[in-house]
Design a protein around this motif. Structure first.
Motif, PDB file in Angstrom:
ATOM      1  N   LYS A 140      -7.539  15.734  10.778  1.00 19.23           N
ATOM      2  CA  LYS A 140      -8.720  15.772   9.938  1.00 19.23           C
ATOM      3  C   LYS A 140      -9.166  16.075  10.732  1.00 19.23           C
ATOM      4  O   LYS A 140      -9.329  14.919  12.465  1.00 19.23           O
ATOM      5  CB  LYS A 140      -9.402  15.507   9.208  1.00 19.23           C
ATOM      6  CG  LYS A 140      -8.688  15.563   7.773  1.00 19.23           C
ATOM      7  CD  LYS A 140      -9.219  17.296   7.232  1.00 19.23           C
ATOM      8  CE  LYS A 140      -8.381  17.289   5.787  1.00 19.23           C
ATOM      9  NZ  LYS A 140      -8.407  18.917   5.259  1.00 19.23           N
ATOM     10  N   ARG A 141      -9.847  17.357  11.062  1.00 23.32           N
ATOM     11  CA  ARG A 141     -10.750  17.472  12.957  1.00 23.32           C
ATOM     12  C   ARG A 141     -12.388  17.831  12.345  1.00 23.32           C
ATOM     13  O   ARG A 141     -12.343  18.481  10.593  1.00 23.32           O
ATOM     14  CB  ARG A 141     -10.542  18.217  13.975  1.00 23.32           C
ATOM     15  CG  ARG A 141      -8.981  17.453  14.190  1.00 23.32           C
ATOM     16  CD  ARG A 141      -9.317  17.346  15.488  1.00 23.32           C
ATOM     17  NE  ARG A 141      -7.963  16.498  16.028  1.00 23.32           N
ATOM     18  CZ  ARG A 141      -7.051  15.351  15.165  1.00 23.32           C
ATOM     19  NH1 ARG A 141      -7.387  14.863  14.255  1.00 23.32           N
ATOM     20  NH2 ARG A 141      -6.012  15.125  16.157  1.00 23.32           N
ATOM     21  N   LEU A 142     -13.406  17.352  12.986  1.00 24.26           N
ATOM     22  CA  LEU A 142     -14.899  18.159  11.915  1.00 24.26           C
ATOM     23  C   LEU A 142     -14.516  19.477  11.920  1.00 24.26           C
ATOM     24  O   LEU A 142     -15.338  19.667  10.793  1.00 24.26           O
ATOM     25  CB  LEU A 142     -15.502  17.904  13.568  1.00 24.26           C
ATOM     26  CG  LEU A 142     -17.368  18.341  12.851  1.00 24.26           C
ATOM     27  CD1 LEU A 142     -17.567  17.296  12.588  1.00 24.26           C
ATOM     28  CD2 LEU A 142     -18.076  18.131  14.907  1.00 24.26           C
ATOM     29  N   GLY A 143     -14.331  20.446  12.415  1.00 31.04           N
ATOM     30  CA  GLY A 143     -14.122  21.830  12.404  1.00 31.04           C
ATOM     31  C   GLY A 143     -12.898  21.681  10.320  1.00 31.04           C
ATOM     32  O   GLY A 143     -14.523  22.992  10.374  1.00 31.04           O
ATOM     33  N   HIS A 144     -12.975  20.837  10.176  1.00 30.05           N
ATOM     34  CA  HIS A 144     -12.377  21.188   8.778  1.00 30.05           C
ATOM     35  C   HIS A 144     -13.147  21.313   7.321  1.00 30.05           C
ATOM     36  O   HIS A 144     -13.796  22.076   7.011  1.00 30.05           O
ATOM     37  CB  HIS A 144     -10.730  20.280   9.162  1.00 30.05           C
ATOM     38  CG  HIS A 144      -9.611  20.606   9.259  1.00 30.05           C
ATOM     39  ND1 HIS A 144      -9.172  20.088  10.668  1.00 30.05           N
ATOM     40  CD2 HIS A 144      -8.615  21.797   9.180  1.00 30.05           C
ATOM     41  CE1 HIS A 144      -8.257  20.156  11.019  1.00 30.05           C
ATOM     42  NE2 HIS A 144      -7.633  21.554  10.532  1.00 30.05           N
ATOM     43  N   ILE A 145     -13.956  20.154   8.004  1.00 34.49           N
ATOM     44  CA  ILE A 145     -15.410  19.656   7.343  1.00 34.49           C
ATOM     45  C   ILE A 145     -16.190  20.553   7.460  1.00 34.49           C
ATOM     46  O   ILE A 145     -16.737  21.439   6.454  1.00 34.49           O
ATOM     47  CB  ILE A 145     -15.789  18.745   8.215  1.00 34.49           C
ATOM     48  CG1 ILE A 145     -15.142  17.310   7.661  1.00 34.49           C
ATOM     49  CG2 ILE A 145     -17.455  17.662   7.224  1.00 34.49           C
ATOM     50  CD1 ILE A 145     -13.888  16.865   8.608  1.00 34.49           C
ATOM     51  N   ILE A 146     -16.205  21.345   8.401  1.00 33.55           N
ATOM     52  CA  ILE A 146     -17.251  22.160   9.135  1.00 33.55           C
ATOM     53  C   ILE A 146     -17.442  23.538   7.894  1.00 33.55           C
ATOM     54  O   ILE A 146     -17.986  24.480   7.293  1.00 33.55           O
ATOM     55  CB  ILE A 146     -17.888  22.556  10.142  1.00 33.55           C
ATOM     56  CG1 ILE A 146     -19.033  21.342  10.777  1.00 33.55           C
ATOM     57  CG2 ILE A 146     -18.946  23.532  10.747  1.00 33.55           C
ATOM     58  CD1 ILE A 146     -19.990  20.871  10.229  1.00 33.55           C
ATOM     59  N   GLY A 147     -15.779  24.089   7.655  1.00 31.64           N
ATOM     60  CA  GLY A 147     -15.168  24.884   7.812  1.00 31.64           C
ATOM     61  C   GLY A 147     -14.937  24.288   5.628  1.00 31.64           C
ATOM     62  O   GLY A 147     -15.823  25.868   5.312  1.00 31.64           O
ATOM     63  N   SER A 148     -14.800  23.960   5.311  1.00 27.94           N
ATOM     64  CA  SER A 148     -14.567  23.148   3.975  1.00 27.94           C
ATOM     65  C   SER A 148     -17.076  23.399   3.228  1.00 27.94           C
ATOM     66  O   SER A 148     -17.243  24.041   2.490  1.00 27.94           O
ATOM     67  CB  SER A 148     -14.871  22.492   3.296  1.00 27.94           C
ATOM     68  OG  SER A 148     -13.112  22.292   3.785  1.00 27.94           O
ATOM     69  N   PHE A 149     -17.471  23.102   3.973  1.00 33.13           N
ATOM     70  CA  PHE A 149     -19.037  23.139   4.026  1.00 33.13           C
ATOM     71  C   PHE A 149     -19.941  24.661   3.906  1.00 33.13           C
ATOM     72  O   PHE A 149     -20.077  25.084   2.960  1.00 33.13           O
ATOM     73  CB  PHE A 149     -19.767  22.738   4.340  1.00 33.13           C
ATOM     74  CG  PHE A 149     -21.357  22.802   5.021  1.00 33.13           C
ATOM     75  CD1 PHE A 149     -21.551  21.955   3.800  1.00 33.13           C
ATOM     76  CD2 PHE A 149     -21.261  23.322   6.036  1.00 33.13           C
ATOM     77  CE1 PHE A 149     -23.412  22.226   3.977  1.00 33.13           C
ATOM     78  CE2 PHE A 149     -23.402  24.180   5.640  1.00 33.13           C
ATOM     79  CZ  PHE A 149     -23.474  23.531   4.985  1.00 33.13           C
TER      80      PHE A 149
END
Length: 391
Positions: free
Chosen positions: A119-128
């Motif tokens: 997991k990377r920050l981009g995965h979390i932002i993409g989900s949000f």
């Protein structure tokens, strides 16, 4: 009204490409490791879908009249329902501050522990971003106008949003009012994403940077209303011609029409002594003289590259004296200066110029001299016109 790049091309002009992507990434950064970030997400097309701004730029900070955003239903869902999901699903991430504006959102995120493997920050932002888009689609398919909101409802969700998201105030440069969004049914909804593709992240590493970022986020409504209520001091022009050179500009354009202008130009070292110029007695006299002239209304013009130039220009900006500053950073449709220079523009004491034909491949020394040559030319003329508009 600014002249678009497409309009310039239609007229047969070839503008310098000053529109730059805001989707920056640090290739050297491990975005799964611990870190502190300011993340910016912009609504597709910069539409004001999250609410509208209210307040008075002359109001006291902390008062009810101080500039702030009133979230609509979509904005409230983003603050109260979607943002808390980040920490709920990823306990390693803390939301320190959220800054909602009509057309975009800033998040101050602290990754206090390494993210799960893969997991990377981009995965979390993409989900949000996906969750916010789904909330938007659901409201549209339900047949409700997402920009409607009663005054009582607005007050309640604004307070709730602040409590849930940290600080539900702040934002960007573009839209200051909410757009009227057509109601869409399930039959016609194309389910386009709510946000522009990608996002901008800023890694917060230097001491003192965090407080500056937090202040920047919470003051965004103030800056947006200042641009709206003081348009003559906060102009953004993408095509301004001074003599034979083309510029983009931000700030107090009327300073170009002042007859008395003086260049601030200092080499890094004194040719006679070899000392840094700012350490010489001659420089101290010139510094004092130029600031004294500026207090009498003379406009100081400089790219403020050498230390000697920076000292004079920064002192003038801090004192609210008239300055025209050239810079090597492009000025695009959404560009805005940092807080210090922004406030100087709001006072009507600063104009920032970016020359279109600035060649990024030249040496720093060549750029230093060329920008100072442009500064000298600006001092000798009031011949400045907005291409396609009167000035």
């Amino acid at each position: 009204m600014t002249t678009s790049k497409e309009e310039l091309i239609r007229r047969g002009l070839k503008p310098y490409d000053i529109q730059h992507s805001q989707h920056r990434r640090a290739e050297w950064r491990d975005y799964g490791a611990t870190g502190l970030y300011m993340v910016t997400l912009c609504i597709e097309g910069r539409k004001g879908l999250f609410g509208h701004l209210e307040g008075d730029i002359r109001a006291k900070r902390g008062s009810a009249a101080f500039p702030h955003i009133v979230p609509n239903r979509l904005g409230s869902v983003v603050l109260d329902e979607e943002l808390p999901k980040i920490h709920r699903f990823y306990r390693q991430i803390e939301l320190w501050q959220a800054a909602l504006m009509p057309d975009h959102l800033h998040l101050l995120l602290y990754v206090r522990e390494p993210l799960p493997k893969g997991k990377r920050l981009g995965h979390i932002i993409g989900s949000f971003m996906g969750g916010c888009s789904r909330a938007w689609w659901a409201q549209m398919e339900a047949g409700g106008n997402i920009t409607e909101k009663t005054a009582a409802d607005a007050a309640g969700t604004s307070a709730a949003g602040t409590a849930a998201a940290g600080t539900a105030t702040a934002g960007t440069a573009a839209a200051g009012t909410a757009a009227v969004v057509p109601v869409a049914s399930a039959a016609v909804n194309t389910r386009a994403p709510l946000f522009e593709r990608g996002y901008h992240d800023r890694i917060i590493r230097r001491p003192g940077m965090l407080e500056n970022i937090k202040r920047y986020m919470s003051d965004n409504p103030l800056r947006a209303l200042m641009r709206r209520q003081l348009p003559q001091l906060m102009e953004r022009r993408l095509h301004l011609r001074i003599n034979t050179h083309d510029y983009a500009a931000f700030g107090a354009l009327f300073l170009l029409k002042r007859a008395e202008k003086e260049q601030v130009f200092y080499h890094r070292r004194d040719k006679n002594t070899g000392l840094p110029t700012e350490q010489t007695e001659w420089y101290r006299r010139e510094n004092t003289r130029q600031l004294s002239e500026a207090r009498e209304g003379v406009v100081l013009v400089s790219p403020s590259i050498s230390k000697g130039e920076k000292l004079v220009v920064n002192a003038a900006i801090d004192e609210g004296l008239p300055v025209i500053q050239l810079q090597k950073e492009p000025i695009g449709q959404y560009w805005k200066p940092e807080l210090r220079r922004f406030n100087a523009c709001a006072r009507g004491s600063l104009l920032i110029l970016y020359p279109w034909e600035l060649d990024k491949e030249v040496t720093d020394y060549a750029r230093f001299h060329w920008l100072n040559e442009l500064a000298a030319e600006i001092c000798t003329t009031t011949n400045a016109v907005l291409v396609g508009a009167a000035f």
